[in-house]
Each structure stands twice: as structure tokens, then as C-alpha cells.
Design a protein around this motif. Structure first.
Motif, PDB file in Angstrom:
ATOM      1  N   VAL A   1       0.849  -1.189   0.000  1.00 44.87           N
ATOM      2  CA  VAL A   1       0.000   0.000   0.000  1.00 44.87           C
ATOM      3  C   VAL A   1       0.886   1.241   0.000  1.00 44.87           C
ATOM      4  CG1 VAL A   1      -1.723   1.306   1.303  1.00 44.87           C
ATOM      5  CG2 VAL A   1      -1.866  -1.201   1.196  1.00 44.87           C
ATOM      6  N   ASP A   2       0.559   2.192  -0.841  1.00 46.98           N
ATOM      7  CA  ASP A   2       1.247   3.481  -0.864  1.00 46.98           C
ATOM      8  C   ASP A   2       0.768   4.281   0.341  1.00 46.98           C
ATOM      9  OD1 ASP A   2       1.980   6.170  -1.297  1.00 46.98           O
ATOM     10  OD2 ASP A   2       2.019   5.861  -3.466  1.00 46.98           O
ATOM     11  N   LEU A   3       1.662   4.535   1.285  1.00 48.63           N
ATOM     12  CA  LEU A   3       1.251   5.189   2.529  1.00 48.63           C
ATOM     13  C   LEU A   3       0.895   6.656   2.334  1.00 48.63           C
ATOM     14  CD1 LEU A   3       3.773   3.606   5.070  1.00 48.63           C
ATOM     15  CD2 LEU A   3       1.416   2.926   4.554  1.00 48.63           C
ATOM     16  N   GLU A   4       1.282   7.246   1.230  1.00 45.79           N
ATOM     17  CA  GLU A   4       0.905   8.629   0.964  1.00 45.79           C
ATOM     18  C   GLU A   4      -0.521   8.736   0.430  1.00 45.79           C
ATOM     19  OE1 GLU A   4       3.714  10.552  -1.524  1.00 45.79           O
ATOM     20  OE2 GLU A   4       5.394  10.302  -0.121  1.00 45.79           O
ATOM     21  N   THR A   5      -0.903   7.791  -0.410  1.00 42.38           N
ATOM     22  CA  THR A   5      -2.249   7.835  -0.996  1.00 42.38           C
ATOM     23  C   THR A   5      -3.204   6.842  -0.350  1.00 42.38           C
ATOM     24  OG1 THR A   5      -1.698   6.160  -2.666  1.00 42.38           O
ATOM     25  CG2 THR A   5      -1.233   8.462  -3.209  1.00 42.38           C
ATOM     26  N   LEU A   6      -2.642   5.886   0.435  1.00 40.26           N
ATOM     27  CA  LEU A   6      -3.424   4.811   1.040  1.00 40.26           C
ATOM     28  C   LEU A   6      -4.145   3.978  -0.017  1.00 40.26           C
ATOM     29  CD1 LEU A   6      -4.871   6.529   4.251  1.00 40.26           C
ATOM     30  CD2 LEU A   6      -2.776   5.183   3.976  1.00 40.26           C
ATOM     31  N   ARG A   7      -3.502   3.849  -1.167  1.00 46.15           N
ATOM     32  CA  ARG A   7      -4.038   3.025  -2.244  1.00 46.15           C
ATOM     33  C   ARG A   7      -3.117   1.831  -2.466  1.00 46.15           C
ATOM     34  NH1 ARG A   7      -9.250   4.566  -2.795  1.00 46.15           N
ATOM     35  NH2 ARG A   7      -9.458   6.789  -3.295  1.00 46.15           N
ATOM     36  N   PRO A   8      -3.678   0.696  -2.848  1.00 45.82           N
ATOM     37  CA  PRO A   8      -2.822  -0.469  -3.135  1.00 45.82           C
ATOM     38  C   PRO A   8      -2.000  -0.221  -4.389  1.00 45.82           C
ATOM     39  CG  PRO A   8      -5.067  -0.919  -3.819  1.00 45.82           C
ATOM     40  CD  PRO A   8      -5.105   0.406  -3.086  1.00 45.82           C
ATOM     41  N   MET A   9      -0.900  -0.976  -4.522  1.00 47.23           N
ATOM     42  CA  MET A   9      -0.006  -0.823  -5.672  1.00 47.23           C
ATOM     43  C   MET A   9       0.039  -2.130  -6.478  1.00 47.23           C
ATOM     44  SD  MET A   9       3.167   1.204  -3.853  1.00 47.23           S
ATOM     45  CE  MET A   9       3.513  -0.168  -2.714  1.00 47.23           C
ATOM     46  N   PRO A  10      -0.081  -2.049  -7.812  1.00 45.72           N
ATOM     47  CA  PRO A  10      -0.468  -0.864  -8.584  1.00 45.72           C
ATOM     48  C   PRO A  10      -1.957  -0.598  -8.403  1.00 45.72           C
ATOM     49  CG  PRO A  10      -0.326  -2.750 -10.037  1.00 45.72           C
ATOM     50  CD  PRO A  10       0.145  -3.225  -8.690  1.00 45.72           C
ATOM     51  N   THR A  11      -2.348   0.640  -8.488  1.00 40.61           N
ATOM     52  CA  THR A  11      -3.748   0.984  -8.264  1.00 40.61           C
ATOM     53  C   THR A  11      -4.420   1.391  -9.564  1.00 40.61           C
ATOM     54  OG1 THR A  11      -5.273   2.371  -6.994  1.00 40.61           O
ATOM     55  CG2 THR A  11      -3.194   3.389  -7.670  1.00 40.61           C
ATOM     56  N   VAL A  12      -5.566   0.808  -9.833  1.00 39.77           N
ATOM     57  CA  VAL A  12      -6.367   1.115 -11.011  1.00 39.77           C
ATOM     58  C   VAL A  12      -7.731   1.584 -10.519  1.00 39.77           C
ATOM     59  CG1 VAL A  12      -7.358   0.257 -13.172  1.00 39.77           C
ATOM     60  CG2 VAL A  12      -5.161  -0.644 -12.353  1.00 39.77           C
ATOM     61  N   GLU A  13      -7.941   2.897 -10.583  1.00 39.42           N
ATOM     62  CA  GLU A  13      -9.179   3.501 -10.091  1.00 39.42           C
ATOM     63  C   GLU A  13      -9.412   3.139  -8.623  1.00 39.42           C
ATOM     64  OE1 GLU A  13     -12.371   2.525 -12.728  1.00 39.42           O
ATOM     65  OE2 GLU A  13     -11.450   3.543 -14.436  1.00 39.42           O
ATOM     66  N   GLY A  14      -8.302   3.081  -7.867  1.00 44.86           N
ATOM     67  CA  GLY A  14      -8.392   2.824  -6.438  1.00 44.86           C
ATOM     68  C   GLY A  14      -8.362   1.366  -6.043  1.00 44.86           C
ATOM     69  N   TYR A  15      -8.291   0.475  -7.003  1.00 45.35           N
ATOM     70  CA  TYR A  15      -8.327  -0.959  -6.718  1.00 45.35           C
ATOM     71  C   TYR A  15      -7.096  -1.644  -7.303  1.00 45.35           C
ATOM     72  CZ  TYR A  15     -13.245  -0.115  -5.620  1.00 45.35           C
ATOM     73  OH  TYR A  15     -14.414   0.364  -5.074  1.00 45.35           O
ATOM     74  N   THR A  16      -6.847  -2.865  -6.824  1.00 47.27           N
ATOM     75  CA  THR A  16      -5.794  -3.690  -7.402  1.00 47.27           C
ATOM     76  C   THR A  16      -6.223  -5.142  -7.330  1.00 47.27           C
ATOM     77  OG1 THR A  16      -3.394  -4.021  -7.480  1.00 47.27           O
ATOM     78  CG2 THR A  16      -4.428  -4.155  -5.307  1.00 47.27           C
ATOM     79  N   THR A  17      -5.349  -6.021  -7.771  1.00 50.38           N
ATOM     80  CA  THR A  17      -5.593  -7.456  -7.733  1.00 50.38           C
ATOM     81  C   THR A  17      -4.247  -8.147  -7.558  1.00 50.38           C
ATOM     82  OG1 THR A  17      -6.618  -9.326  -8.925  1.00 50.38           O
ATOM     83  CG2 THR A  17      -5.345  -7.756 -10.223  1.00 50.38           C
ATOM     84  N   PRO A  18      -4.194  -9.339  -6.978  1.00 50.25           N
ATOM     85  CA  PRO A  18      -2.905 -10.032  -6.879  1.00 50.25           C
ATOM     86  C   PRO A  18      -2.270 -10.212  -8.252  1.00 50.25           C
ATOM     87  CG  PRO A  18      -4.515 -11.086  -5.467  1.00 50.25           C
ATOM     88  CD  PRO A  18      -5.266 -10.070  -6.280  1.00 50.25           C
ATOM     89  N   GLY A  19      -0.968  -9.982  -8.317  1.00 50.13           N
ATOM     90  CA  GLY A  19      -0.246 -10.105  -9.581  1.00 50.13           C
ATOM     91  C   GLY A  19       0.942 -11.037  -9.445  1.00 50.13           C
ATOM     92  N   GLY A  20       1.872 -10.908 -10.374  1.00 53.76           N
ATOM     93  CA  GLY A  20       3.033 -11.790 -10.386  1.00 53.76           C
ATOM     94  C   GLY A  20       4.293 -11.072  -9.964  1.00 53.76           C
ATOM     95  N   TYR A  21       5.014 -11.632  -8.993  1.00 49.12           N
ATOM     96  CA  TYR A  21       6.247 -11.036  -8.465  1.00 49.12           C
ATOM     97  C   TYR A  21       7.443 -11.610  -9.206  1.00 49.12           C
ATOM     98  CZ  TYR A  21       9.888  -9.572  -5.208  1.00 49.12           C
ATOM     99  OH  TYR A  21      11.011  -8.994  -4.660  1.00 49.12           O
ATOM    100  N   SER A  22       8.363 -10.710  -9.567  1.00 51.80           N
ATOM    101  CA  SER A  22       9.586 -11.141 -10.237  1.00 51.80           C
ATOM    102  C   SER A  22      10.749 -10.276  -9.778  1.00 51.80           C
ATOM    103  CB  SER A  22       9.438 -11.019 -11.759  1.00 51.80           C
ATOM    104  OG  SER A  22       9.191  -9.663 -12.134  1.00 51.80           O
ATOM    105  N   SER A  23      11.934 -10.708 -10.062  1.00 49.91           N
ATOM    106  CA  SER A  23      13.197 -10.037  -9.800  1.00 49.91           C
ATOM    107  C   SER A  23      14.161 -11.043  -9.180  1.00 49.91           C
ATOM    108  CB  SER A  23      13.061  -8.802  -8.907  1.00 49.91           C
ATOM    109  OG  SER A  23      14.187  -7.955  -9.077  1.00 49.91           O
ATOM    110  N   ARG A  24      15.268 -10.566  -8.652  1.00 52.77           N
ATOM    111  CA  ARG A  24      16.338 -11.464  -8.211  1.00 52.77           C
ATOM    112  C   ARG A  24      15.905 -12.430  -7.112  1.00 52.77           C
ATOM    113  NH1 ARG A  24      20.946  -7.221  -6.973  1.00 52.77           N
ATOM    114  NH2 ARG A  24      19.097  -6.125  -6.242  1.00 52.77           N
ATOM    115  N   ALA A  25      14.985 -12.013  -6.255  1.00 50.36           N
ATOM    116  CA  ALA A  25      14.583 -12.879  -5.141  1.00 50.36           C
ATOM    117  C   ALA A  25      13.882 -14.145  -5.617  1.00 50.36           C
ATOM    118  CB  ALA A  25      13.675 -12.108  -4.187  1.00 50.36           C
ATOM    119  N   VAL A  26      13.375 -14.134  -6.851  1.00 51.42           N
ATOM    120  CA  VAL A  26      12.651 -15.286  -7.372  1.00 51.42           C
ATOM    121  C   VAL A  26      13.609 -16.401  -7.806  1.00 51.42           C
ATOM    122  CG1 VAL A  26      11.156 -16.032  -9.267  1.00 51.42           C
ATOM    123  CG2 VAL A  26      10.675 -13.895  -8.072  1.00 51.42           C
ATOM    124  N   LYS A  27      14.844 -16.041  -8.146  1.00 46.46           N
ATOM    125  CA  LYS A  27      15.775 -17.012  -8.715  1.00 46.46           C
ATOM    126  C   LYS A  27      15.993 -18.251  -7.834  1.00 46.46           C
ATOM    127  CE  LYS A  27      20.501 -17.491 -10.489  1.00 46.46           C
ATOM    128  NZ  LYS A  27      21.790 -16.792 -10.746  1.00 46.46           N
TER     129      LYS A  27
END
Length: 355
Positions: free
Chosen positions: A212-238
């Protein structure tokens, strides 16, 4: 001279570096650029027959920063499969193969649990000359309301049946892409191999909520104030991915020994032999984030290993006693796979004359 050339299911690659399905393979322009830069292969962005049902939103990416805020250490995306018309993709597949006939182009396909749809998309893609298929059973947000992507890949029985449909009509290699969002990745992998797939691709992104973005209190990424679980990637996944690759390799070693012949009944008996191969390195979201489609820095990272261990070929590195890659290495197919129709047909004779 040391070489990175490798052969997988009869497909010759100049190197094992393959661009994974996603934004770096989103159209013919970037795919041709990848071939021009020397990549071993490209897996195009996942396609389906009816793109009108795919509605991508924006923004669809979120970043996880290090404590000091100076480095991005994780990415989440909620991007769906391609929203471009399937007919357009067929034209671009053909254009790409016409211009780069030696470029390894792999079609990533996804459909609902519908035999006719899976058979149609398979036949139409192979007609325009793609080199192999990757079946997308792995996208963590790939239209789960239609029981597609990971929603299908988490059910080995459904996954296995779909693999049998595709393998009944495909004349080129078929690889099933596994979701990491399961307790035991061996279960869907076993179903795919038992139903005729030549290989397993692993892994896709890990299901996540970035925060959650603590400045806007919106989840990330936010689409019209809402979000949904997505896919995590980057070095920690390896490390997670390597653990799952190890588990799949052990499954193949223990339950699908080399060489392996088996009967697969779907319409008629089909006999084939399977070899499993040295690993391919896949690059996806990280390339897109850096706006980079370059190969040579990665080759430079690998080539010193040849000099250190006195080997000349990539596959030989895995044969070294005590090598950390030992669990990931298996012998290559000894016979040609250029004509998969023969492998899938009545004859089960090896290239060396043995049955």
C-alpha cells in the motif's frame, strides 16, 4: 573453441539464452530485434484465439524498493496475455520466420478448457512456421475467471488432458510452462510429461500483492483505487525457481528415465522417445524494465566457466563430478527431431537403428 551452441528437441540454438514470454516478445518488431542481437530464441507473448476478451489495464506495474530507496529489488505486474488480434499474430509469426528462418520462434498459447479451441490454435500456429509451443499453464493472473493460466495449471488432471489434446495435433515440440504457485510442482509436471510434452518450462511469476502506498493509502499498482494479486519477479525469485527446476529434474530422472518410450493414446497410439536437455536461461521482465535486448554481456558471464573447467561445450559443464549444475543436466536427444511427425507417427525406430 568453446561454444554455447545447444540442441533442444532437435531445435538448434546458437546459445541457450531465450527471451521469455512477455513484453520483450510483444510484437514482430521486438522479436526481430532480438534475433538481430543474437538471442538463442524468443518465446512470443501468449496468444489466444479471441483477443477481444483480453482487457489490459494501466498502470499494471509496481516496484519494491530497497530500504534506502536507491534500488528496485522487486517487481509486480498485473498484465494479461496479448490483447492483439490472433490473425495479426499469425501474420507476424510468418513475417518473422520468413525474414529470420534460423531464428527459434516459440509460440506461447493459452485457451479455456475447450478441446476444439486448443486444437485450432495449435494447428494454425504451426501452419505459419513456429518452431515449438509453450503451453501457458502458469500466469498467476491470466484470466482465472475463465479457468485459464495458473487456474488450469494448478489442476494436474485438467492440465494433463489439455496436453494430450495439443500433442495429438502438434508436429513440433511442445513444452508446458509450470506455475510456481503450487505446493508440489512435480504434480503438474508429471501430468504434462505423461501426456506427451517433450519438456517443462519453469517458472512464471509468484502470486503477490506489492503493498500500500502510505501517501495515498491506495494499493499498488492501483487502477481507479483498486488492485488485484499479480506476479512477483526479480532477483529474489531465482532461488525459488532453481529449487523447482531441481525438483522437476529429479522427477524426470526418477519417473521418466532416459531413454523413454511410451504409448500415448489419444485417437491412435503414438510412440515417442524423450530426452531431456541442459537448461536454457530465460529472460523476460528484466529486459523490458531496462529497455534492453542485448545478449553479449550474458555470454561474457558464462564463457569464463569453459576456461576454468577446461570444457568446450555447454552440455559438458553439467557432467563435471560435483558440479552444482549436475541435477539440472541430462543427455541430449541422439536422433534428429526436425520431423516431429515421424516421431509422433507409427515408427519408433531411433536414428541409430535401435528400437
Amino acid at each position: 573453441m568453446a561454444t554455447l551452441e545447444t540442441t533442444v528437441d532437435g531445435i538448434k540454438m546458437p546459445n541457450p539464452f531465450v527471451i521469455g514470454s512477455g513484453p520483450p516478445g510483444t510484437n514482430v518488431r521486438v522479436i526481430k530485434r532480438a534475433f538481430k542481437e543474437g538471442w538463442g530464441g524468443v518465446i512470443a507473448k501468449t496468444v489466444s484465439l479471441d483477443a477481444s476478451k483480453v482487457v489490459n489495464v494501466g498502470p499494471r506495474y509496481a516496484k519494491l524498493h530497497s530500504t534506502d530507496g536507491k534500488e528496485v529489488i522487486g517487481w509486480e505486474n498485473i498484465e494479461l496475455i496479448s490483447d492483439r488480434p490472433f490473425e495479426k499474430w499469425l501474420d507476424e509469426f510468418k513475417e518473422c520466420k520468413d525474414e529470420y528462418p534460423d531464428g527459434v520462434l516459440i509460440a506461447s498459447i493459452m485457451e479455456e478448457f475447450n478441446k476444439d479451441a486448443w486444437c485450432e490454435i495449435t494447428e494454425r500456429c504451426q501452419e505459419v512456421g513456429v518452431d515449438a509451443f509453450e503451453l501457458n499453464f502458469s500466469c498467476p493472473h491470466g484470466l482465472p475467471e475463465r479457468k485459464m493460466g495458473a487456474a488450469m495449471g494448478q489442476d494436474p488432471d485438467i492440465l494433463g488432458e489439455v496436453c494430450s489434446w495439443v500433442n495429438a495435433v502438434s508436429k513440433i515440440p511442445v513444452w508446458a510452462k509450470m506455475t510456481p504457485n503450487v505446493t508440489h510442482i512435480e504434480d503438474p509436471s508429471r501430468a504434462a510429461l505423461a501426456n506427451g510434452c517433450e519438456g517443462i518450462a519453469a517458472i512464471n511469476t509468484i502470486r503477490s500483492v506489492m503493498g500500500v502506498d502510505l501517501e495515498t493509502l491506495r494499493p499498488m499498482p492501483t487502477v481507479e483505487g483498486y488492485t488485484t494479486p499479480g506476479g512477483y519477479s526479480s532477483r529474489a525469485v531465482k532461488p525459488i525457481a532453481l529449487r523447482m527446476v531441481m525438483e522437476i529434474a529429479q522427477l524426470i530422472r526418477n519417473e521418466f528415465p532416459v531413454p523413454l518410450s511410451f504409448r500415448h493414446r489419444r485417437g491412435r497410439d503414438r510412440s515417442r522417445r524423450r530426452r531431456v536437455h541442459p537448461p536454457r536461461w530465460r529472460y523476460g521482465a528484466s529486459l523490458y524494465r531496462r529497455h534492453e535486448v542485448r545478449l553479449w554481456p550474458r555470454e561474457d558471464d558464462v564463457r569464463p566457466a569453459f576456461g576454468i573447467h577446461g570444457q568446450q561445450r555447454l552440455r559438458d559443464l553439467g557432467r563435471l563430478q560435483g558440479s552444482s549444475s549436475r541435477l539440472l543436466h541430462y543427455p541430449r536427444r541422439t536422433g534428429p527431431h526436425a520431423d516431429r511427425a515421424q516421431v509422433r507417427g507409427e515408427s519408433s525406430q531411433r536414428s541409430d537403428g535401435r528400437q
